[in-house]
Design a protein around this motif. Structure first.
Motif, short mmCIF file in Angstrom:
data_model
loop_
_atom_site.label_atom_id
_atom_site.label_comp_id
_atom_site.label_asym_id
_atom_site.label_seq_id
_atom_site.Cartn_x
_atom_site.Cartn_y
_atom_site.Cartn_z
N UNK A 159 0.83 -1.21 0.00
CA UNK A 159 0.00 0.00 0.00
C UNK A 159 0.85 1.24 0.00
N UNK A 160 0.51 2.16 -0.88
CA UNK A 160 1.04 3.52 -0.86
C UNK A 160 -0.15 4.45 -0.80
N UNK A 161 -0.34 5.14 0.33
CA UNK A 161 -1.51 5.99 0.50
C UNK A 161 -2.31 5.59 1.73
N UNK A 162 -3.63 5.73 1.63
CA UNK A 162 -4.49 5.43 2.78
C UNK A 162 -5.54 4.39 2.39
N UNK A 163 -5.77 3.45 3.30
CA UNK A 163 -6.76 2.40 3.04
C UNK A 163 -7.38 1.93 4.34
N UNK A 164 -8.62 1.48 4.22
CA UNK A 164 -9.32 0.86 5.35
C UNK A 164 -9.53 -0.61 4.99
N UNK A 203 0.45 6.38 10.25
CA UNK A 203 -0.39 5.94 11.36
C UNK A 203 -1.18 4.68 10.99
N UNK A 204 -1.43 3.85 12.00
CA UNK A 204 -2.27 2.67 11.88
C UNK A 204 -3.26 2.69 13.04
N UNK A 205 -4.56 2.66 12.71
CA UNK A 205 -5.61 2.68 13.74
C UNK A 205 -6.34 1.35 13.73
N UNK A 206 -6.35 0.66 14.87
CA UNK A 206 -6.97 -0.67 14.95
C UNK A 206 -8.36 -0.56 15.55
N UNK A 207 -9.35 -0.96 14.77
CA UNK A 207 -10.74 -0.90 15.22
C UNK A 207 -11.17 -2.21 15.88
N UNK A 208 -10.81 -3.31 15.23
CA UNK A 208 -11.27 -4.61 15.72
C UNK A 208 -10.23 -5.67 15.40
N UNK A 209 -10.05 -6.66 16.31
CA UNK A 209 -9.14 -7.77 16.05
C UNK A 209 -7.76 -7.52 16.60
N UNK A 248 -14.16 8.37 14.64
CA UNK A 248 -13.93 9.08 13.39
C UNK A 248 -13.06 8.36 12.39
N UNK A 249 -12.52 7.20 12.77
CA UNK A 249 -11.60 6.48 11.89
C UNK A 249 -12.35 5.88 10.70
N UNK A 250 -11.85 6.11 9.52
CA UNK A 250 -12.46 5.55 8.33
C UNK A 250 -13.68 6.29 7.82
N UNK A 251 -13.98 7.45 8.42
CA UNK A 251 -15.15 8.20 7.96
C UNK A 251 -15.00 8.70 6.53
N UNK A 252 -13.77 8.77 6.05
CA UNK A 252 -13.55 9.21 4.66
C UNK A 252 -14.25 8.27 3.68
N UNK A 254 -17.23 7.36 3.85
CA UNK A 254 -18.60 7.86 3.68
C UNK A 254 -18.60 9.33 3.30
N UNK A 255 -17.61 9.74 2.48
CA UNK A 255 -17.52 11.10 1.97
C UNK A 255 -17.34 12.14 3.06
N UNK A 256 -16.53 11.80 4.06
CA UNK A 256 -16.18 12.78 5.09
C UNK A 256 -14.70 12.61 5.41
N UNK A 257 -13.96 13.70 5.40
CA UNK A 257 -12.55 13.68 5.75
C UNK A 257 -12.39 14.30 7.13
N UNK A 258 -11.83 13.53 8.05
CA UNK A 258 -11.63 14.01 9.41
C UNK A 258 -10.16 13.90 9.77
N UNK A 259 -9.53 15.04 10.06
CA UNK A 259 -8.12 15.09 10.42
C UNK A 259 -7.99 15.55 11.86
N UNK A 260 -7.20 14.82 12.63
CA UNK A 260 -7.05 15.12 14.05
C UNK A 260 -5.58 15.32 14.37
N UNK A 261 -5.25 16.49 14.93
CA UNK A 261 -3.90 16.81 15.37
C UNK A 261 -2.85 16.57 14.28
#
Length: 327
Positions: A159-164, A203-209, A248-252, A254-261
């Motif tokens: 992967x190069x970029x962002x993915x869920x 960054x890597x954000x773990x939701x489940x598992x 807010x993770x992965x909201x992009x 659903x057509x929403x971009x959320x950036x934190x810090x």
């Protein structure tokens, strides 16, 4: 209430008889359900290789026939859902790539190519795509992202970029994700990876598992638990794992971009991907800033105006370029 198999049989009868309006409406409701979407994905995937070998355009005809009948009999005039967009634009790609180990659900403009034994899916700036691999794993690719894997093993991706990712469980074959910064061993999970090589923050954000994260310059694997995020600051060579609210993770997706810090370079890099524009920063303020930004339907001018209220800037928009000067 029909079973998934009965709905699939209804789909297969499109060329043999006329649907009633009630049947079409029921069929659409099923396709919009989580169960229907999953069953349709599995069904379509099972037909791809067969269609490719036979030189058939079956998936394309199926999509077009159903859509024409929906339009004519039900009279839907609302904005197409992502499934409708997928049906209309991706059938030819499905046939071409049937033997490569993936089905592509496309949300925007994309390009794909074969590199010998490799499959590459590129999503241009301002677009998004969903990829359903034939092992059942799902990958949502954000703007300006690239996914690459071998035709022989779709559970080992670069992967190069962002993915869920929503990874299908397979204890015999681990799912692996390679990025410019780290490798990720997946143990059945949902997680978001942000790995733009031109960003200062990975960054890597773990939701489940559960996942195991190994930085490229390290040999030790860091095991992550749900609701944890791992950060790597390339400029400072600093690695950190912290607990975080994942709402807010992965909201992009659903057509929403959320950036934190996020810092200044990351802010403008991500906005460039979102708006499909190049943001050129001519100077940075001496004082460091971290931004918290949520973009839904705002235009680039509206967002620049809001950011100007936080940190005064001057900007000039020239076509697809935005020149930024901090005051």
């Amino acid at each position: 209430m029909k079973t998934d198999r009965e709905y699939i049989e209804l789909l297969e009868q499109y060329s043999k008889r006329h649907y009633s309006q009630e049947e079409l409406q029921e069929l659409l409701q099923w396709l919009d359900s989580e169960s229907g979407e999953e069953a349709y994905n599995i069904y379509l995937g099972s037909r791809l290789e067969e269609a490719c070998k036979a030189g058939s355009d079956y998936p394309d005809k199926l999509a077009q026939k159903i859509l024409r009948r929906v339009k004519k009999q039900v009279g839907i005039k609302t904005t197409p859902s992502w499934k409708t967009v997928m049906w209309r634009s991706v059938a030819a790609v499905l046939l071409l790539l049937a033997s490569s180990g993936a089905a592509y659900w496309i949300l925007g403009d994309k390009s794909y190519q074969m590199e010998d034994e490799q499959v590459v899916l590129c999503v241009e700036k301002g677009n998004k795509a969903m990829v359903t691999l034939l092992d059942g794993s799902k990958v949502w690719l954000n703007s300006d992202s690239r996914l690459k894997y071998s035709k022989k093993d779709a559970r080992d991706v670069t992967l190069e970029g962002e993915a869920y990712f929503e990874v299908a469980k397979d204890k015999k074959h681990r799912f692996k994700v390679h990025t410019p910064y780290a490798s990720i061993q997946v143990y059945g999970t949902s997680f978001n990876v942000s790995a733009h090589s031109n960003d200062s923050l990975f960054s890597v954000s773990l939701i489940e598992g559960s996942i195991g994260l190994t930085m490229n310059n390290q040999s030790k694997e860091v095991r992550m638990r749900p609701n944890e995020v791992a950060y790597y600051d390339q400029k400072k060579s600093r690695f950190l794992v912290a607990r975080k609210n994942m709402d807010g993770v992965g909201l992009w997706r659903s057509n929403e971009l959320k950036l934190t810090d996020v810092d200044i370079p990351t802010l403008w890099s991500r906005m460039g991907c979102w708006y499909s524009m190049d943001f050129i920063i001519q100077n940075e303020p001496v004082k460091k800033h971290l931004y918290n930004v949520t973009i839904q339907t705002e235009s680039v001018e509206e967002m620049l105006g809001l950011i100007n209220q936080i940190t005064p800037i001057e900007y000039v928009i020239k076509g697809k370029e935005v020149i930024i000067n901090y005051k």
